[in-house]
Design a protein around this motif. Structure first.
Motif, short mmCIF file in Angstrom:
data_model
loop_
_atom_site.label_atom_id
_atom_site.label_comp_id
_atom_site.label_asym_id
_atom_site.label_seq_id
_atom_site.Cartn_x
_atom_site.Cartn_y
_atom_site.Cartn_z
N PRO A 107 0.67 -1.26 0.16
CA PRO A 107 0.01 0.05 0.04
C PRO A 107 0.75 1.30 -0.07
O PRO A 107 0.19 2.32 -0.54
CB PRO A 107 -0.87 -0.04 1.37
CG PRO A 107 -1.12 -1.47 1.52
CD PRO A 107 0.39 -2.07 1.01
N LEU A 158 1.38 1.61 -3.79
CA LEU A 158 0.33 1.38 -4.84
C LEU A 158 -0.43 2.85 -4.84
O LEU A 158 -0.69 3.71 -4.00
CB LEU A 158 -0.91 0.73 -4.37
CG LEU A 158 -0.80 -1.05 -4.44
CD1 LEU A 158 -2.12 -1.31 -3.97
CD2 LEU A 158 -0.72 -1.02 -5.94
N PRO A 181 -3.30 5.23 -4.33
CA PRO A 181 -4.43 4.95 -3.35
C PRO A 181 -5.83 4.62 -4.10
O PRO A 181 -6.44 3.79 -3.57
CB PRO A 181 -4.74 6.24 -2.69
CG PRO A 181 -3.20 6.92 -2.58
CD PRO A 181 -2.63 6.54 -3.98
N GLY A 236 -5.72 0.98 -4.46
CA GLY A 236 -6.17 0.48 -3.02
C GLY A 236 -7.83 0.66 -2.91
O GLY A 236 -8.25 -0.26 -2.38
N LEU A 266 -10.46 -2.37 -2.15
CA LEU A 266 -11.09 -2.34 -0.83
C LEU A 266 -12.37 -2.71 -1.59
O LEU A 266 -13.36 -3.14 -0.97
CB LEU A 266 -10.92 -1.34 -0.22
CG LEU A 266 -9.46 -0.98 0.37
CD1 LEU A 266 -9.70 0.29 0.96
CD2 LEU A 266 -9.62 -2.13 1.59
N ALA A 313 -10.35 2.47 4.80
CA ALA A 313 -9.58 2.80 3.58
C ALA A 313 -8.30 3.45 4.35
O ALA A 313 -6.97 3.22 3.87
CB ALA A 313 -10.15 4.03 2.83
N PHE A 362 -5.57 0.74 5.72
CA PHE A 362 -5.23 0.07 4.48
C PHE A 362 -3.90 0.59 4.22
O PHE A 362 -2.87 0.17 3.91
CB PHE A 362 -6.21 -0.01 3.35
CG PHE A 362 -5.55 -0.53 2.33
CD1 PHE A 362 -5.44 -2.25 2.29
CD2 PHE A 362 -5.24 -0.22 1.09
CE1 PHE A 362 -5.00 -2.80 1.23
CE2 PHE A 362 -4.64 -0.82 -0.04
CZ PHE A 362 -4.59 -2.25 0.04
N VAL A 363 -3.92 2.15 3.90
CA VAL A 363 -2.81 2.85 3.69
C VAL A 363 -1.91 3.17 4.58
O VAL A 363 -0.62 3.34 4.35
CB VAL A 363 -3.20 4.21 2.57
CG1 VAL A 363 -4.07 3.87 1.52
CG2 VAL A 363 -3.97 5.17 3.56
N GLU A 399 -5.22 10.78 3.77
CA GLU A 399 -6.06 9.90 2.77
C GLU A 399 -6.96 10.40 1.76
O GLU A 399 -8.02 11.23 2.19
CB GLU A 399 -6.47 8.53 3.45
CG GLU A 399 -6.35 7.17 2.78
CD GLU A 399 -6.89 7.25 1.30
OE1 GLU A 399 -6.11 6.91 0.34
OE2 GLU A 399 -7.95 7.40 1.06
N ALA A 421 -8.27 6.41 -1.69
CA ALA A 421 -8.85 5.25 -1.47
C ALA A 421 -10.41 5.39 -0.87
O ALA A 421 -11.33 4.77 -1.16
CB ALA A 421 -7.97 4.24 -0.56
#
Lengths: 285, 276
Positions: free
Chosen positions: A91, A94, A96, A99, A103, A134, A137-138, A199, A202
């Protein structure tokens, strides 16, 4: 400059300017007379509040999930460990939005887990939970990365001593390992928090955008830009300030960790003593 | 030039619709003759940069190719983004010769900044439609259905042209939607619908057309309450001192004529755009 060639300093200045100049340029565009009104509007306050709340929850999740992951990667050896490490850090690199798509296909209504969750009455789509997912995840790789590095640096000497003195694995972990890497854990958590706060991609792809529910500060900035660039710039500055505070705190923690190295040696020998006492006291004999 | 003649005819005959149509057809024929003349004689040459709204991506890509084919010594560079993004880019000095906006409001912003040379010409229109996942699982029939409790409806945020149109339709119909998300772009609305996350979304007719099998469009009568008009204009870089574009005003005018001319109108109509 202690023996560094002069050109290093020159190129370094260019590098520093490259980071600082855009921030300065943004500050020059802030509409100061309106600044207060722009950042305290109902939608701005809702977005900032949501961002802070979700980032705190995401950071807590990162700690809960990230510490065991970092321990597993730093303290054990198993087949596929290198692959796992690469995947966990994915992540970080990647985009976002990728991602977000991933998700969506996992937790979305028609996703891998989403349909099961829907049967259980849990709806993630368009909810604040989706934002937290989200962000976690990041942000998770930041915590795993900094903690794993610290675990490798401190080594296993003290853990080995504690274990030979009879401490159970959980005791070693809680009383020796984690206190040793606490500064790294805190600075890792702060970086995760900062990443969660920023963020955007994502969340946009996966969670949607509704005031007070899923529209975090970055999404609000992106939207305000459509009609009110002044508001977007003002909110950007708020986000920059929060990020500066977080990164500053995180640096402060890791620097203290450096200067306290001698001190922590002392406290460790004390800790080692208490470790020896404890199992002895608990012995059934 | 053809378009100028056509719009003069249109203005001059506000009553006789049929007559205007015949006249337009005649002029259209004239334009295509003029264009084929261009192709032979290579009247225009050089390169221009066209900034166009994201919803024009497929049509303008096709139009640029056809324009270059009709005018062999020319090259059209395209840049697509949200209309307001493009306005910001042009205001900050990005090199644009032509700007095609998805709404008149963003075109007006550029006009107010003194960055247009000449007037903007309307070349297309777009209306909203309901997009649902294939098979319409929620059984939506008309606009009022979108307000049903428990239904996951996704719309554009009111700050966007598509969101402003949504608000206009809500006002006109008296139906107040309770969307689960107000997205930052029409593409995001479409994405939420095609992935099945949302039960329905409000997007442009052309978006449904371009999305193919991944969504189904449900047209509704009240859509006429909010028609989005697409204007196009040549950009004048002298206005902000940064010197936008190539300065090739002749080529910019030729491209605008091409878009407003018969080829442009055919390509736009094929994509689902309405007449301006």
């Amino acid at each position: 400059m202690l023996g560094l060639p002069r050109w290093v300093g020159i190129v370094a200045s260019v590098g520093a300017l490259f980071i600082v100049l855009p921030l300065v340029a943004m500050i020059t565009r802030v509409n100061w007379p309106e600044f207060g009104a722009l950042v305290t509007s109902e939608s701005s306050v809702a977005a900032l509040g949501l961002s802070l709340r979700t980032s705190v929850v995401s950071t807590a999740l990162c700690v809960v999930l990230g510490v065991p992951l970092a321990l597993l990667l730093a303290r054990t050896q198993f087949a596929g460990q290198k692959v796992l490490r690469a995947l966990v850090l994915l992540p970080l690199v990647l985009p976002p939005v990728v991602g977000g798509i991933a998700l969506l296909y996992t937790f979305g209504r028609r996703g891998l887990l989403g349909s099961t969750l829907e049967v259980l009455g849990i709806q993630i789509a368009f909810s604040t939970t989706a934002v937290v997912i989200a962000q976690t995840f990041v942000a998770l790789p930041f915590l795993v990365l900094s903690l794993e590095g610290a675990l490798r640096t401190v080594g296993t000497r003290y853990e080995a001593v504690a274990a030979t003195l009879g401490a159970k694995p959980t005791t070693v972990l809680l009383r020796v390992t984690l206190p040793l890497v606490l500064p790294a854990l805190i600075s890792g958590a702060m970086l995760s928090f900062a990443r969660a706060l920023g963020e955007f991609g994502a969340t946009l792809t996966f969670a949607g955008s509704l005031q007070g529910v899923t529209r975090t500060l970055p999404l609000e900035i992106y939207l305000q830009r459509e009609t009110d660039p002044d508001a977007a710039v003002a909110l950007s500055l708020v986000l920059v300030l929060v990020a500066v505070v977080v990164v500053g705190l995180s640096r402060g923690v890791s620097e203290r960790r450096g200067s306290e190295r001698g001190g922590s040696e002392r406290s460790l020998s004390e800790r080692r003593l208490s470790e020896r006492d404890q199992p002895a006291r608990g012995m059934p004999l | 030039m053809g378009s100028a003649r056509r719009s003069r005819l249109g203005l001059g005959n506000p009553r006789g619709v049929a007559r205007v149509a015949v006249a337009a057809a005649l002029v259209a024929a004239g334009v295509s003759v003029a264009l084929s003349g261009c192709a032979g004689g290579s009247r225009v040459s050089g390169s221009i940069t066209v900034f166009a709204a994201a919803s024009l991506t497929s049509t303008f890509t096709e139009l640029a190719t056809e324009f270059e084919a009709a005018n062999p010594d020319t090259s059209v560079v395209l840049n697509f983004a949200g209309s307001s993004d493009l306005v910001t880019q042009i205001t900050e000095g990005a090199p644009a010769d032509v700007f095609a906006s998805a709404d008149t409001r963003n075109m007006a912003k550029l006009g107010d900044a003194g960055l247009l040379s000449g007037d903007a010409v309307n070349f297309a229109s777009n209306t909203l439609t309901i997009a649902v996942p294939p098979g319409n699982p929620a059984g939506i029939k008309d606009f009022a259905d979108l307000a049903a409790p428990g239904l996951k409806t996704v719309v554009c945020a009111p700050q966007l042209p598509c969101g402003a149109a949504t608000v206009a339709i809500e006002t006109a119909t008296g139906v107040t939607l309770k969307p689960v998300s107000e997205e930052s772009s029409v593409t995001d609305v479409l994405g939420k619908v095609s992935s099945g996350e949302a039960d329905a979304g409000l997007v442009y007719v052309t978006d449904v057309e371009a999305a193919g099998e991944s969504v189904t469009g449900i047209s509704f009568d009240e859509a006429g309450a909010a028609v989005n008009t697409y204007p196009i204009a040549a950009v004048d870089g002298a206005g902000n001192g940064a010197g936008n574009g190539s300065g090739n005003g002749e080529l910019a005018a030729a491209f605008i004529d091409f878009v407003t001319g018969p080829v442009g109108q055919r390509v736009l109509a094929d994509a689902g755009f309405g007449a301006p």
